[in-house]
Scaffold this motif. Structure first.
Motif, PDB file in Angstrom:
ATOM      1  N   SER A 153       0.561  -6.006   2.444  1.00 65.19           N
ATOM      2  CA  SER A 153       1.756  -6.552   3.092  1.00 65.19           C
ATOM      3  C   SER A 153       2.528  -5.504   3.867  1.00 65.19           C
ATOM      4  O   SER A 153       3.181  -5.818   4.864  1.00 65.19           O
ATOM      5  N   ALA A 154       2.497  -4.265   3.404  1.00 62.79           N
ATOM      6  CA  ALA A 154       3.322  -3.229   4.019  1.00 62.79           C
ATOM      7  C   ALA A 154       2.828  -1.860   3.588  1.00 62.79           C
ATOM      8  O   ALA A 154       2.112  -1.723   2.590  1.00 62.79           O
ATOM      9  N   VAL A 155       3.244  -0.865   4.354  1.00 64.53           N
ATOM     10  CA  VAL A 155       2.976   0.530   4.035  1.00 64.53           C
ATOM     11  C   VAL A 155       4.257   1.144   3.477  1.00 64.53           C
ATOM     12  O   VAL A 155       5.315   1.062   4.104  1.00 64.53           O
ATOM     13  N   VAL A 156       4.154   1.739   2.291  1.00 67.08           N
ATOM     14  CA  VAL A 156       5.274   2.470   1.695  1.00 67.08           C
ATOM     15  C   VAL A 156       4.819   3.917   1.566  1.00 67.08           C
ATOM     16  O   VAL A 156       3.885   4.209   0.814  1.00 67.08           O
ATOM     17  N   THR A 157       5.443   4.811   2.311  1.00 66.61           N
ATOM     18  CA  THR A 157       4.954   6.185   2.379  1.00 66.61           C
ATOM     19  C   THR A 157       5.754   7.119   1.493  1.00 66.61           C
ATOM     20  O   THR A 157       6.986   7.087   1.497  1.00 66.61           O
ATOM     21  N   ASN A 158       5.044   7.952   0.758  1.00 66.82           N
ATOM     22  CA  ASN A 158       5.676   9.047   0.044  1.00 66.82           C
ATOM     23  C   ASN A 158       5.841  10.234   1.003  1.00 66.82           C
ATOM     24  O   ASN A 158       5.140  10.331   2.011  1.00 66.82           O
ATOM     25  N   PRO A 159       6.760  11.155   0.703  1.00 68.43           N
ATOM     26  CA  PRO A 159       7.070  12.237   1.650  1.00 68.43           C
ATOM     27  C   PRO A 159       5.899  13.191   1.873  1.00 68.43           C
ATOM     28  O   PRO A 159       5.143  13.506   0.946  1.00 68.43           O
ATOM     29  N   ILE A 160       5.769  13.641   3.118  1.00 69.91           N
ATOM     30  CA  ILE A 160       4.758  14.639   3.469  1.00 69.91           C
ATOM     31  C   ILE A 160       5.427  15.983   3.731  1.00 69.91           C
ATOM     32  O   ILE A 160       6.606  16.051   4.067  1.00 69.91           O
ATOM     33  N   GLN A 161       4.649  17.058   3.576  1.00 69.53           N
ATOM     34  CA  GLN A 161       5.129  18.399   3.894  1.00 69.53           C
ATOM     35  C   GLN A 161       4.527  18.783   5.241  1.00 69.53           C
ATOM     36  O   GLN A 161       3.364  19.152   5.340  1.00 69.53           O
ATOM     37  N   LYS A 162       5.325  18.662   6.289  1.00 67.39           N
ATOM     38  CA  LYS A 162       4.791  18.835   7.641  1.00 67.39           C
ATOM     39  C   LYS A 162       4.234  20.236   7.870  1.00 67.39           C
ATOM     40  O   LYS A 162       3.234  20.395   8.572  1.00 67.39           O
ATOM     41  N   SER A 163       4.845  21.248   7.280  1.00 67.49           N
ATOM     42  CA  SER A 163       4.371  22.615   7.500  1.00 67.49           C
ATOM     43  C   SER A 163       2.929  22.782   7.033  1.00 67.49           C
ATOM     44  O   SER A 163       2.125  23.463   7.694  1.00 67.49           O
ATOM     45  N   PRO A 168       3.860  -2.778  14.552  1.00 68.55           N
ATOM     46  CA  PRO A 168       3.241  -4.082  14.283  1.00 68.55           C
ATOM     47  C   PRO A 168       2.970  -4.313  12.802  1.00 68.55           C
ATOM     48  O   PRO A 168       2.311  -5.277  12.432  1.00 68.55           O
ATOM     49  N   PHE A 169       3.454  -3.436  11.955  1.00 65.95           N
ATOM     50  CA  PHE A 169       3.336  -3.575  10.503  1.00 65.95           C
ATOM     51  C   PHE A 169       4.620  -3.066   9.875  1.00 65.95           C
ATOM     52  O   PHE A 169       5.401  -2.342  10.492  1.00 65.95           O
ATOM     53  N   VAL A 170       4.868  -3.461   8.628  1.00 58.95           N
ATOM     54  CA  VAL A 170       6.067  -3.042   7.911  1.00 58.95           C
ATOM     55  C   VAL A 170       5.842  -1.666   7.302  1.00 58.95           C
ATOM     56  O   VAL A 170       4.827  -1.422   6.651  1.00 58.95           O
ATOM     57  N   ARG A 171       6.804  -0.766   7.522  1.00 60.31           N
ATOM     58  CA  ARG A 171       6.737   0.553   6.891  1.00 60.31           C
ATOM     59  C   ARG A 171       8.101   0.961   6.367  1.00 60.31           C
ATOM     60  O   ARG A 171       9.096   0.938   7.076  1.00 60.31           O
ATOM     61  N   THR A 172       8.155   1.317   5.107  1.00 60.39           N
ATOM     62  CA  THR A 172       9.354   1.884   4.512  1.00 60.39           C
ATOM     63  C   THR A 172       8.993   3.176   3.798  1.00 60.39           C
ATOM     64  O   THR A 172       7.812   3.452   3.526  1.00 60.39           O
ATOM     65  N   SER A 173      10.009   3.954   3.491  1.00 61.58           N
ATOM     66  CA  SER A 173       9.796   5.231   2.813  1.00 61.58           C
ATOM     67  C   SER A 173      11.067   5.615   2.090  1.00 61.58           C
ATOM     68  O   SER A 173      12.172   5.245   2.521  1.00 61.58           O
ATOM     69  N   PRO A 174      10.963   6.349   0.983  1.00 65.47           N
ATOM     70  CA  PRO A 174      12.191   6.881   0.376  1.00 65.47           C
ATOM     71  C   PRO A 174      12.855   7.852   1.339  1.00 65.47           C
ATOM     72  O   PRO A 174      12.183   8.526   2.129  1.00 65.47           O
ATOM     73  N   ASP A 175      14.161   7.918   1.268  1.00 60.17           N
ATOM     74  CA  ASP A 175      14.915   8.760   2.195  1.00 60.17           C
ATOM     75  C   ASP A 175      15.150  10.145   1.595  1.00 60.17           C
ATOM     76  O   ASP A 175      16.285  10.558   1.347  1.00 60.17           O
ATOM     77  N   HIS A 176      14.048  10.844   1.351  1.00 59.63           N
ATOM     78  CA  HIS A 176      14.137  12.234   0.879  1.00 59.63           C
ATOM     79  C   HIS A 176      12.819  12.929   1.176  1.00 59.63           C
ATOM     80  O   HIS A 176      11.851  12.301   1.623  1.00 59.63           O
ATOM     81  N   GLY A 177      12.768  14.216   0.934  1.00 56.44           N
ATOM     82  CA  GLY A 177      11.578  14.988   1.217  1.00 56.44           C
ATOM     83  C   GLY A 177      10.695  15.185  -0.001  1.00 56.44           C
ATOM     84  O   GLY A 177      10.813  14.474  -1.006  1.00 56.44           O
ATOM     85  N   THR A 178       9.806  16.173   0.103  1.00 54.79           N
ATOM     86  CA  THR A 178       8.818  16.411  -0.949  1.00 54.79           C
ATOM     87  C   THR A 178       9.412  17.080  -2.187  1.00 54.79           C
ATOM     88  O   THR A 178       8.808  17.033  -3.261  1.00 54.79           O
ATOM     89  N   ALA A 179      10.574  17.708  -2.044  1.00 55.34           N
ATOM     90  CA  ALA A 179      11.277  18.341  -3.184  1.00 55.34           C
ATOM     91  C   ALA A 179      10.332  19.226  -3.993  1.00 55.34           C
ATOM     92  O   ALA A 179      10.206  19.083  -5.219  1.00 55.34           O
ATOM     93  N   LEU A 180       9.674  20.147  -3.329  1.00 58.92           N
ATOM     94  CA  LEU A 180       8.707  21.024  -4.008  1.00 58.92           C
ATOM     95  C   LEU A 180       9.345  21.800  -5.157  1.00 58.92           C
ATOM     96  O   LEU A 180       8.681  22.120  -6.148  1.00 58.92           O
ATOM     97  N   ALA A 240       0.854  -1.191   0.000  1.00 55.76           N
ATOM     98  CA  ALA A 240       0.000   0.000   0.000  1.00 55.76           C
ATOM     99  C   ALA A 240       0.891   1.242   0.000  1.00 55.76           C
ATOM    100  O   ALA A 240       1.589   1.513   0.979  1.00 55.76           O
ATOM    101  N   MET A 241       0.892   1.984  -1.114  1.00 56.39           N
ATOM    102  CA  MET A 241       1.697   3.192  -1.230  1.00 56.39           C
ATOM    103  C   MET A 241       0.834   4.411  -0.929  1.00 56.39           C
ATOM    104  O   MET A 241      -0.266   4.553  -1.475  1.00 56.39           O
ATOM    105  N   THR A 242       1.352   5.307  -0.087  1.00 59.78           N
ATOM    106  CA  THR A 242       0.582   6.502   0.242  1.00 59.78           C
ATOM    107  C   THR A 242       0.848   7.637  -0.746  1.00 59.78           C
ATOM    108  O   THR A 242       1.862   7.650  -1.451  1.00 59.78           O
ATOM    109  N   LEU A 243      -0.046   8.592  -0.742  1.00 60.45           N
ATOM    110  CA  LEU A 243       0.017   9.731  -1.653  1.00 60.45           C
ATOM    111  C   LEU A 243       1.178  10.653  -1.340  1.00 60.45           C
ATOM    112  O   LEU A 243       1.835  11.164  -2.248  1.00 60.45           O
ATOM    113  N   GLY A 244       1.472  10.862  -0.041  1.00 64.15           N
ATOM    114  CA  GLY A 244       2.407  11.921   0.323  1.00 64.15           C
ATOM    115  C   GLY A 244       1.768  13.267   0.039  1.00 64.15           C
ATOM    116  O   GLY A 244       0.565  13.361  -0.235  1.00 64.15           O
ATOM    117  N   ASP A 245       2.546  14.322   0.092  1.00 64.84           N
ATOM    118  CA  ASP A 245       1.988  15.630  -0.255  1.00 64.84           C
ATOM    119  C   ASP A 245       1.746  15.692  -1.756  1.00 64.84           C
ATOM    120  O   ASP A 245       2.679  15.504  -2.545  1.00 64.84           O
TER     121      ASP A 245
END
Length: 352
Positions: free
Chosen positions: A129-139, A305-317, A10-15
């Motif tokens: 099977s796992a969560v793969v997250t795209n970068p979020i913009q916390k601000s 309790p679940f697998v989570r990975t993410s690319p090691d970078h930010g949103t690169a606006l 399951a890949m997330t949208l990110g910002d």
């Protein structure tokens, strides 16, 4: 008996204003270019679906002139059958907020958060099977009332009470865990405790066994001060905080060494002696891993309790919507998520 079939990722949208949508499209293309068929057998190239409003992904495909068919699906179980034909997009809540590449907006926060919560729910239900997250913009999220310091802390809350998330950065050459993360260097001394080192090491070792297949992980712990304090001449934290933690962990049977001078523990010969390095502060861990392989790094959250990975970078606006974002890190995150899910499933089957 546990289910022998790994489920889709399951890949997330990110910002949506960042490079997440572009990378999702590029990662699907990369699967096809590689000539690999997504498979439920083993861990290689598990199919994934993107949790997002299909209109946003179609908008990016149009802006970037990418020939990627967008296939809206209503159930994640439809992922595998559709993946070869196009990018499966599982529709989430869509408030209709406009999206402009390169612009982060609080108006899209509800979509960003819903994508994450849905991905976690699907994974905890066992249909992903796992969560793969795209970068979020916390601000942008903060402007909408998001109260968590970041992605990891939000995932820990979704995991439930008592969860201690552990951030690990990994690539083909090195795994590192910063024992303190986004705090000022002046605060590290007060946050770093013997109990914290013990807790983080236990979780790291457990998950390297469960998710990475290492029977008895070799853990190296870095000193805080130059030359690991040089017997107290350059600081006493090694003697009063770190060494007692290592002694306790060794007594519990963990394969732990240290405290090691950080300036000599990351060259090639030294790295051959351990599977993961735990470092007292953020840059001490992240500088070597990013120097060794800047584009292939993966951010992994252990302790969940679940697998989570993410690319090691930010949103690169600054480059969003320009078609120049590199997909290496997201592809590595997808591959690692599949590997981890497969290893965790194999471990669960052994214990059935």
């Amino acid at each position: 008996m546990a289910n022998l079939q790994p489920q889709p990722l399951a890949m997330t949208l990110g910002d949506p204003g960042g490079i997440g949508p572009e990378l999702a499209l590029k990662s699907w293309q990369a699967y096809q270019i590689a000539g690999k068929k997504p498979s439920h057998q083993g861990s290689d190239m598990l199919p994934f679906c993107l949790l997002a409003p299909a209109r946003i992904i179609a908008q990016y495909a149009n802006v970037l002139s990418y020939n990627v068919p967008i296939i809206p699906i209503r159930d994640i179980n439809e992922t595998a059958e559709n993946f070869a034909k196009g990018l499966p997009v599982l529709e989430i809540t869509d408030n209709g907020a406009p999206v402009t590449p390169g612009v982060a907006s609080a108006s899209t926060a509800a979509m960003v958060i819903d994508s994450i919560t849905t991905a976690v729910a699907l994974t905890r239900q066992g249909v992903a099977s796992a969560v793969v997250t795209n970068p979020i913009q916390k601000s942008a999220l903060y402007q909408a009332g998001f109260s968590h310091p970041g992605h990891t802390e939000f995932l820990a809350e979704l995991a439930g009470p008592g969860t201690l998330p552990v951030m690990m950065l990994a690539n083909s050459k090195l795994r590192v865990v910063p024992m303190t993360i986004h705090i000022a260097l002046s605060q590290v001394q007060s946050v770093l405790t013997t109990d914290l080192i013990i807790a983080l090491t236990r979780i790291t070792a457990r998950d390297l066994t469960r998710d990475f297949g290492l029977a008895k992980p070799r853990v190296a712990i870095a000193g805080l001060n130059p030359h690991a304090g040089e017997d107290g001449a350059m600081g006493t934290e090694e003697q009063t905080i770190i060494a007692p933690a290592i002694k306790q962990l060794q007594a519990e049977g963990y394969n732990v060494v240290g405290p090691l001078p950080a300036d000599t523990m990351f060259h090639e010969e030294a790295r051959a002696d351990y599977d993961v390095a735990l470092c007292p502060y953020h840059d001490q861990a992240l500088i070597p891993v990013k120097t060794l392989d800047f584009h292939g790094g993966v951010n992994v959250t252990l302790g969940l309790p679940f697998v989570r990975t993410s690319p090691d970078h930010g949103t690169a606006l600054n480059i969003a919507g320009k078609g120049v974002a590199r997909v290496d890190s997201l592809m590595a995150a997808l591959k690692m998520a599949g590997d981890m899910a497969h290893n965790r499933l194999s471990m669960d089957i052994k214990h059935d």
